[in-house]
Design an enzyme around this catalytic site. Structure first.
Site, PDB file in Angstrom:
ATOM      1  N   ASP A 132       9.764   5.001 -10.472  1.00 56.93           N
ATOM      2  CA  ASP A 132       8.870   3.888 -10.779  1.00 56.93           C
ATOM      3  C   ASP A 132       8.728   3.738 -12.303  1.00 56.93           C
ATOM      4  OD1 ASP A 132       6.871   2.009  -9.487  1.00 56.93           O
ATOM      5  OD2 ASP A 132       5.525   3.075 -10.842  1.00 56.93           O
ATOM      6  N   GLU A 190      13.642   2.069 -11.874  1.00 54.00           N
ATOM      7  CA  GLU A 190      13.120   0.705 -11.947  1.00 54.00           C
ATOM      8  C   GLU A 190      12.971   0.357 -13.427  1.00 54.00           C
ATOM      9  OE1 GLU A 190       9.238  -1.985 -10.821  1.00 54.00           O
ATOM     10  OE2 GLU A 190       9.012   0.013 -11.650  1.00 54.00           O
TER      11      GLU A 190
HETATM   12  C1  NOJ Z   1       6.311  -0.806  -9.818  1.00 54.40           C
HETATM   13  C2  NOJ Z   1       6.033  -0.791  -8.356  1.00 54.40           C
HETATM   14  O1  NOJ Z   1       7.158  -1.324  -7.687  1.00 54.40           O
HETATM   15  C3  NOJ Z   1       4.781  -1.592  -8.143  1.00 54.40           C
HETATM   16  O2  NOJ Z   1       4.530  -1.829  -6.780  1.00 54.40           O
HETATM   17  C4  NOJ Z   1       3.633  -0.859  -8.795  1.00 54.40           C
HETATM   18  O3  NOJ Z   1       2.465  -1.638  -8.702  1.00 54.40           O
HETATM   19  C5  NOJ Z   1       3.923  -0.573 -10.261  1.00 54.40           C
HETATM   20  N1  NOJ Z   1       5.254  -0.099 -10.490  1.00 54.40           N
HETATM   21  C6  NOJ Z   1       2.983   0.471 -10.798  1.00 54.40           C
HETATM   22  O4  NOJ Z   1       3.281   1.716 -10.233  1.00 54.40           O
END
Ligand code: NOJ
Length: 510
Positions: free
Chosen positions: A202, A257
């Site tokens: 993440d 990500e």
């Molecule tokens: C990216 C995640 O995909 C999302 O759902 C989340 O709110 C944020 N990161 C914070 O962790």
């Protein structure tokens, strides 16, 4: 040398709250996922990525972790998770976890301790700073959501602000502190030892911060800081995480990500093949409209940027943070054509649970909204059958059903071999049995008509031509081959006639 599994795999993202409930609380659980593993095997995906199932106060539905090494009771127990991993492995499915290194929950014992006093031994595990001279936050960074809020919250008891790139309940960890690094590496080892096949990381680009914590550059003022955060220290950390992961057998994978406004930085996260194995290029993935020039450009650019650095692309149309592509693109016909695109591009495709059913976002009445980031629509529960509860134990899960759930559900679509569900299955099985589609080269056709994208996938054994008509008119385009797959299931096993139907996509065997 053969390609590592994650280059040839198709990954299926599960949002556990919405997959299937078995205990009647209206929220999906691990047992629900376990019971549907055979759906995934039938469909033909290779790996599942579970959005977080760890202990959490659920302010951000699990992306606010209070214990990285235990399962939230809402989803089950650690034993349930072990059973799920074992059952998935027994079926040949890999399992990826969602690891949230940028921030914890404010209820995580580390933050509770850190907050206790200015002299807490864990004070420096997070970013604590004195107020600015005017009493306001230490700098002008903004959080990602709720829209417009400061990335700093004042803790009245100790008179200092702490940093959070997301909700105030998601304080940012300080990765410059070696104790944090050690603790988070231990988390990775905990799961790698339990045979997890890798991690979706993440906010992978968010973990390092400029130590001076300067104000935002004028051109970025007001943009969430996480969208422009880019620091050398992040790359140092990712290299260490890669070394740790590479120490385990079995090609464990790191998928980061990367959600930065300036897409060029994305390519740095592969390092010298010593950082991430795979990276999502968000928001480019979800912002590309369903238009031929945009996709032609994107496909060409991805190859031009990633091929020279030997990085392998990922492709994703939908996830839990963005409206489903079926809703964005506007029709099932376009969603079907998009499936042909997604599953024939060169790179690793990521599916988001429910896209194989052609689900649209749910309409969420104001009194049912639960996400501070307004992402409820794409997180609606999966309808498994036509009954009033759609295969769930209760008729009224945590979010409303997506549109037309009585007709658009797994059971119904399974019974119709022209359905979008069967289209996904045919695409996945064709891809699985074709080396050219999995790892072959991609050559874009030049001089295609305005609304068409055409490309070949080829290697020494095979050659395929993919034709995608982005328009709702018939388009003539010269190509040859037998139609192996048509997005609307029309004309399969016949010679291509030289005309692509409205919103149709074709996979031709040469
Ligand atoms: C990216 C995640 O995909 C999302 O759902 C989340 O709110 C944020 N990161 C914070 O962790």
């Amino acid at each position: 040398m053969s390609a590592p599994w994650w280059k040839t795999a198709v990954v299926y993202q599960i949002y556990p709250r919405s997959f299937l409930d078995t205990d009647g609380d209206g929220v999906g659980d691990l047992e629900g996922i376990r019971r549907r593993l055979d759906h995934l095997v039938w469909l033909g995906v290779d790996a599942v990525w579970l959005s977080p199932v760890f202990r959490s106060p659920m302010k951000d539905h699990g992306y606010d972790v209070a214990d990285y090494c235990d399962v939230d009771p809402l989803f089950g127990t650690l034993a349930d998770l072990d059973r799920l991993i074992a059952d998935a492995h027994a079926r040949g499915l890999k399992v990826l976890f969602d690891w949230v290194p940028n921030h914890t929950s404010d209820q995580h014992p580390w933050f509770v301790e850190s907050r206790r006093s200015r002299t807490s031994p864990k004070r420096d595990w997070y970013y604590w700073r004195d107020p600015a001279p005017d009493g306001g936050p230490p700098n002008d960074w903004k959080a990602a959501f709720p829209a417009g809020i400061d990335a700093w919250t004042l803790d009245a008891a100790t008179g200092q602000y702490y940093l959070h790139q997301f909700l105030p309940e998601q304080p940012d960890l300080n990765w410059d502190n070696p104790d944090v690094v050690r603790a988070m590496h231990d988390v990775l080892r905990f799961w790698l030892d339990r045979s997890v096949d890798g991690f979706r990381i993440d906010v992978a680009h968010g973990i390092g911060k400029d130590p001076a914590l300067p104000n935002e550059k004028p051109e970025w003022r007001g943009i969430p800081h996480v969208a422009v955060n880019e620091q050398p220290s992040t790359h140092v950390q990712l290299r260490a995480i890669r070394r740790l992961t590479d120490g385990y057998p079995g090609d464990r994978v790191l998928v980061g990500e990367i959600f930065q406004l300036f897409t060029h930085a994305h390519d740095r996260y592969f390092g010298e093949n010593d950082e991430l194995h795979l990276a999502f290029d968000l928001p480019a993935s979800v912002a590309t409209p369903w238009e031929a020039p945009a996709w032609r450009d994107r496909i060409a650019r991805v190859a031009a940027r990633l091929d020279p650095i030997h990085a392998w692309p990922t492709w994703v149309l939908s996830n839990h943070d963005t409206p489903r592509h079926r809703s964005r693109f506007g029709s099932e016909a376009k969603a079907r054509a998009a499936a042909v695109l997604l599953l024939t591009l060169r790179g690793t495709p990521f599916l988001y649970a429910g896209e194989e059913l052609g689900l649209e976002d749910a309409e969420i009445p104001p009194d049912r909204r639960v996400d501070p980031g307004h992402r409820d629509g794409c997180r609606a529960p999966i309808p498994w059958d036509s009954s009033s509860t759609h295969g769930w134990p209760t008729p009224d899960p945590w979010l409303p059903w997506p549109p037309q759930a009585e007709a658009r559900n797994a059971e119904r679509l399974l019974a119709d071999d022209t359905s979008i569900l069967h289209l996904y299955r045919r695409l996945l099985s064709t891809r699985r049995s074709s080396s050219a589609l999995r790892t072959g080269a991609l050559t874009l056709h030049d001089d295609t008509p305005d609304g068409v994208v055409a490309y070949d996938r080829h290697d020494q054994q095979e050659r395929w031509t993919i034709l995608i008509n982005f328009t709702s008119q018939l388009v003539a385009y010269a190509a040859s081959g037998t139609i192996t797959i048509a997005s609307d299931a029309e004309g399969e096993r016949q010679r291509y006639s030289g005309v692509i139907g409205p919103d149709q996509a074709l996979l031709l065997r040469r």
